[in-house]
Design an enzyme around this catalytic site. Structure first.
Site, PDB file in Angstrom:
ATOM      1  N   GLU A 113       0.970  -1.297   0.086  1.00  0.00           N
ATOM      2  CA  GLU A 113       0.012   0.037  -0.025  1.00  0.00           C
ATOM      3  C   GLU A 113       0.669   1.477   0.016  1.00  0.00           C
ATOM      4  O   GLU A 113       2.000   1.376   0.746  1.00  0.00           O
ATOM      5  CB  GLU A 113      -0.833  -0.200   1.176  1.00  0.00           C
ATOM      6  N   ASN A 120      -6.663   6.726  -1.452  1.00  0.00           N
ATOM      7  CA  ASN A 120      -5.757   5.303  -1.392  1.00  0.00           C
ATOM      8  C   ASN A 120      -5.984   4.424  -2.448  1.00  0.00           C
ATOM      9  O   ASN A 120      -7.052   3.729  -2.038  1.00  0.00           O
ATOM     10  CB  ASN A 120      -5.712   5.078   0.432  1.00  0.00           C
ATOM     11  N   LYS A 178      -9.338   2.520  -1.413  1.00  0.00           N
ATOM     12  CA  LYS A 178      -9.672   2.000  -0.010  1.00  0.00           C
ATOM     13  C   LYS A 178     -10.894   2.522   0.671  1.00  0.00           C
ATOM     14  O   LYS A 178     -11.325   3.793   0.301  1.00  0.00           O
ATOM     15  CB  LYS A 178      -8.440   2.488   0.794  1.00  0.00           C
ATOM     16  N   GLU A 219      -5.677   8.894   7.936  1.00  0.00           N
ATOM     17  CA  GLU A 219      -6.103   8.486   6.482  1.00  0.00           C
ATOM     18  C   GLU A 219      -7.505   9.071   6.420  1.00  0.00           C
ATOM     19  O   GLU A 219      -7.816   9.495   5.209  1.00  0.00           O
ATOM     20  CB  GLU A 219      -6.222   7.007   6.636  1.00  0.00           C
ATOM     21  N   CYS A 279      -4.929  -2.839   3.147  1.00  0.00           N
ATOM     22  CA  CYS A 279      -4.754  -2.862   4.444  1.00  0.00           C
ATOM     23  C   CYS A 279      -5.874  -2.974   5.585  1.00  0.00           C
ATOM     24  O   CYS A 279      -5.998  -4.266   5.548  1.00  0.00           O
ATOM     25  CB  CYS A 279      -4.040  -1.175   4.819  1.00  0.00           C
ATOM     26  N   ASN A 331       0.500  -1.082   5.573  1.00  0.00           N
ATOM     27  CA  ASN A 331       1.287  -0.266   6.383  1.00  0.00           C
ATOM     28  C   ASN A 331       0.873  -0.303   7.723  1.00  0.00           C
ATOM     29  O   ASN A 331      -0.127   0.250   8.036  1.00  0.00           O
ATOM     30  CB  ASN A 331       1.482   1.041   5.942  1.00  0.00           C
TER      31      ASN A 331
HETATM   32  N1  ING Z   1      -3.016   0.382   8.645  1.00  0.00           N
HETATM   33  C1  ING Z   1      -3.777  -0.284   9.939  1.00  0.00           C
HETATM   34  C2  ING Z   1      -4.226  -1.671   9.285  1.00  0.00           C
HETATM   35  O1  ING Z   1      -5.364  -1.745   9.868  1.00  0.00           O
HETATM   36  C3  ING Z   1      -3.833   0.302  11.965  1.00  0.00           C
HETATM   37  C4  ING Z   1      -4.677   0.520  10.653  1.00  0.00           C
HETATM   38  C5  ING Z   1      -3.102   1.580  12.434  1.00  0.00           C
HETATM   39  C6  ING Z   1      -3.662  -1.044  12.758  1.00  0.00           C
HETATM   40  C7  ING Z   1      -2.334   1.695  13.593  1.00  0.00           C
HETATM   41  C8  ING Z   1      -3.018  -0.980  13.708  1.00  0.00           C
HETATM   42  C9  ING Z   1      -2.413   0.204  14.271  1.00  0.00           C
HETATM   43  O2  ING Z   1      -3.628  -2.615   9.319  1.00  0.00           O
HETATM   44  C10 ING Z   1      -3.685   0.934   7.472  1.00  0.00           C
HETATM   45  N2  ING Z   1      -2.864   1.498   6.963  1.00  0.00           N
HETATM   46  O3  ING Z   1      -4.855   0.734   7.233  1.00  0.00           O
END
Ligand code: ING
Length: 317
Positions: free
Chosen positions: A47, A111, A128, A147, A173, A198
């Site tokens: 991503e 995204n 996304k 985001e 993600c 990420n």
């Molecule tokens: N990242 C995360 C995910 O769902 C996240 C959201 C942020 C999870 C912080 C845990 C901690 O894997 C994205 N970019 O969606």
């Protein structure tokens, strides 16, 4: 003759804030050439993989500073070498990027991820849907996750395209944590879900989950694969990126739910697996034969209701 592809998941290690897109594209091309040497037919990248994960910062609403992280054209001068190399090598590839576009008379920011075929044609685009984190500056956090501020909710849905004789779909993600994501694609007979992520190991609102980050990452992708009889390819941008540790464990998962290849570093790393898409039928035609077993009349709340409403106390159902 079974329908097979050799799939490469091209995990990326940290991308520094100052690292130019051209340097990242060089890293991606090195992985693409390694994939070709391993007889891959398709390479999947993470991503937002052209830059560092910028939603971790607040930009004081300096729109120019924010928009510097977005792509206005795809391919662009910086990404053209990626498309040219894929055509030269005859590969499908998929990757995520921040998309800035003019649509319906206004500037839109998503995204986004695309799947590109060996002729250089974009066969599927995804934006996304599940945007995690928050929309306002929350200085109490060790890092932000903005985001919801920087992107609009994706407006393309979860689509599946037939490419290379395979039903391919994408998500991004946080989408991978929601069963609805896979099921909507499962109802389009998806056989290969391609997704990048990420994922910080620390989630400020729920530090008690941190130690389970890798478990939860695998749990949701393996479940999505098994419950919809599809391969799932999850590709991380990982390692300590601008002070934030992001999980790796990129992996390729079979319709059985078994992980058949997994990264073991937090750097640029290619993992490869042979995927036989005829194996999907073993699940789609039996335990997860949707037409034979699903009872949609019992599922209404899934679409009618957004948040959970607890039952009134007592009383028969
Ligand atoms: N990242 C995360 C995910 O769902 C996240 C959201 C942020 C999870 C912080 C845990 C901690 O894997 C994205 N970019 O969606």
């Amino acid at each position: 003759m079974s329908r097979q592809m050799i799939i490469g998941a091209a995990q990326l290690g940290p991308i520094a804030r100052e690292e130019p897109r051209s340097a990242v594209v060089k890293r991606m091309i090195a992985l693409m050439r390694e994939a070709k040497a391993m007889n891959c037919d398709l390479v999947a990248y993470p991503e937002l993989c052209l830059t560092t994960f910028f939603p971790r910062w607040w930009f004081d609403d300096d729109q120019d500073a924010i928009d510097a992280w977005f792509e206005r054209a795809m391919p662009s001068n910086e990404t053209a070498p990626l498309f040219e190399t894929a055509r030269e090598l005859g590969l499908f590839f998929t990757f995520g990027f921040a998309e800035l576009t003019e649509e319906e008379g206004r500037t839109r920011r998503f995204n986004t991820s695309i799947i590109v075929n060996p002729k250089g044609e974009t066969v599927l685009k995804y934006r996304k849907v599940h945007l995690p984190g928050h929309a306002e500056h929350e200085p109490w956090r060790t890092f932000q996750h903005l985001e919801k501020r920087y992107f609009e909710v994706g407006n393309l849905g979860f689509n599946v395209a037939r490419a290379g004789d395979v039903n391919m779909g994408m998500c991004i993600c946080n989408d991978r944590r929601w069963p609805e994501t896979y099921r909507v694609m499962g109802l389009q007979d998806v056989e290969l879900v391609l997704l990048g992520y990420n994922t910080p190991i620390h989630n400020p609102p729920a530090p008690q989950h941190d130690a389970l980050s890798n478990f939860h990452n695998q749990l949701v992708m393996q479940s999505g694969a098994y419950q919809n009889g599809t391969f799932v390819v999850g590709v991380a941008k990982c390692g300590v990126e601008e002070g934030v540790m992001q999980i790796g464990q990129s992996q390729i998962i079979a319709p059985s739910g078994e992980t058949i290849a997994m990264a073991h570093t937090l750097e640029d790393e290619l993992i490869v697996a042979r995927c036989d898409f005829d194996l999907c039928a073993s699940y789609k035609r039996t335990i997860f034969n949707f037409d034979a077993h699903r009872r949609t009349e019992a599922y209404g709340l899934i679409v009618e209701r957004t948040g959970a409403i607890p039952p009134a106390t007592g009383g028969a159902n």
